[in-house]
Motif scaffolding. Structure first.
Motif, PDB file in Angstrom:
ATOM      1  N   LEU A  65       0.829  -1.205   0.000  1.00 27.45           N
ATOM      2  CA  LEU A  65       0.000   0.000   0.000  1.00 27.45           C
ATOM      3  C   LEU A  65       0.866   1.259   0.000  1.00 27.45           C
ATOM      4  N   THR A  66       1.974   1.202   0.717  1.00 25.25           N
ATOM      5  CA  THR A  66       2.912   2.331   0.708  1.00 25.25           C
ATOM      6  C   THR A  66       3.482   2.535  -0.689  1.00 25.25           C
ATOM      7  N   GLY A  67       3.845   1.454  -1.352  1.00 21.59           N
ATOM      8  CA  GLY A  67       4.343   1.546  -2.724  1.00 21.59           C
ATOM      9  C   GLY A  67       3.313   2.145  -3.665  1.00 21.59           C
ATOM     10  N   LEU A  68       2.059   1.751  -3.495  1.00 22.12           N
ATOM     11  CA  LEU A  68       0.982   2.317  -4.311  1.00 22.12           C
ATOM     12  C   LEU A  68       0.857   3.817  -4.075  1.00 22.12           C
ATOM     13  N   CYS A  69       0.869   4.220  -2.803  1.00 22.27           N
ATOM     14  CA  CYS A  69       0.747   5.651  -2.479  1.00 22.27           C
ATOM     15  C   CYS A  69       1.916   6.447  -3.040  1.00 22.27           C
ATOM     16  N   ILE A  70       3.117   5.924  -2.909  1.00 23.45           N
ATOM     17  CA  ILE A  70       4.290   6.631  -3.421  1.00 23.45           C
ATOM     18  C   ILE A  70       4.217   6.751  -4.926  1.00 23.45           C
ATOM     19  N   THR A  71       3.815   5.683  -5.601  1.00 23.75           N
ATOM     20  CA  THR A  71       3.710   5.720  -7.063  1.00 23.75           C
ATOM     21  C   THR A  71       2.708   6.769  -7.516  1.00 23.75           C
ATOM     22  N   VAL A  72       1.532   6.763  -6.911  1.00 28.01           N
ATOM     23  CA  VAL A  72       0.502   7.731  -7.298  1.00 28.01           C
ATOM     24  C   VAL A  72       0.949   9.153  -6.970  1.00 28.01           C
ATOM     25  N   THR A  73       1.601   9.337  -5.826  1.00 25.64           N
ATOM     26  CA  THR A  73       2.087  10.665  -5.446  1.00 25.64           C
ATOM     27  C   THR A  73       3.124  11.173  -6.434  1.00 25.64           C
TER      28      THR A  73
END
Length: 178
Positions: A155-163
């Motif tokens: 989930l952290t990876g997803l958030c970082i990617t979208v950010t």
């Protein structure tokens, strides 16, 4: 004699429960701090990227400080909400308790759907796959702590990617305005 053995077992089980709660609390705290640190690194990286893309340094710094203040505010509000929820009686909840990683996934889905609909269209399958893999790992009998840690990591990876994608689009839009 039997009474003493029962009392000892009871005391030992209470000590073990206390130790487990402490270990769980420490693990949750470390996961939270890791996610928080990752967010701040992403914000700093975004500010550096904006600066390198030609945005004035005061604008990049202002954006990063604004994002840090926003993340601190969200963390504080989440903490307050958590304190309110934990003060409620457990008997008032009719629905099953949802774990923290699933709550985080729900929060991410709601935030993306409201604030970044284009990214939500692109990445909702990724979020679905993360939660599906979580369910499959739990069904296979993987330890809960490992599944939770892996889910938070993804989930952290997803958030970082979208950010980073949003920051890149912001930088490109700012460059076009020049």
């Amino acid at each position: 004699m039997m009474q003493r053995n029962r009392q000892r077992r009871h005391v030992v089980s209470q000590i073990i429960r206390f130790i487990r709660r402490g270990v769980k609390a420490i693990a949750k705290t470390l996961i939270y701090l890791t996610v928080e640190f990752t967010v701040y690194v992403a914000i700093g990286g975004g500010a550096i990227a904006l600066f390198w893309l030609g945005l004035p340094s005061y604008v990049a710094l202002g954006l990063s400080i604004g994002l840090v203040i926003l993340s601190l505010t969200i963390s504080f509000l989440a903490y307050r909400q958590h304190r309110r929820i934990t003060r409620r009686s457990v008997t008032t909840h009719a629905s099953p308790i949802i774990k923290g990683d699933v709550k985080l996934a729900d929060l991410i889905a709601q935030t993306l759907a409201e604030k970044a609909p284009q990214e939500w269209e692109e990445y909702q399958d990724w979020l679905h796959d993360i939660l599906l893999d979580r369910r499959q790992r739990l069904d296979q009998g993987d330890p809960d702590w490992r599944v939770t840690l892996l889910t938070y990591w993804r989930l952290t990876g997803l958030c970082i990617t979208v950010t980073l994608i949003k920051l890149r689009r912001l930088a490109i839009a700012a460059r076009r305005l020049r």
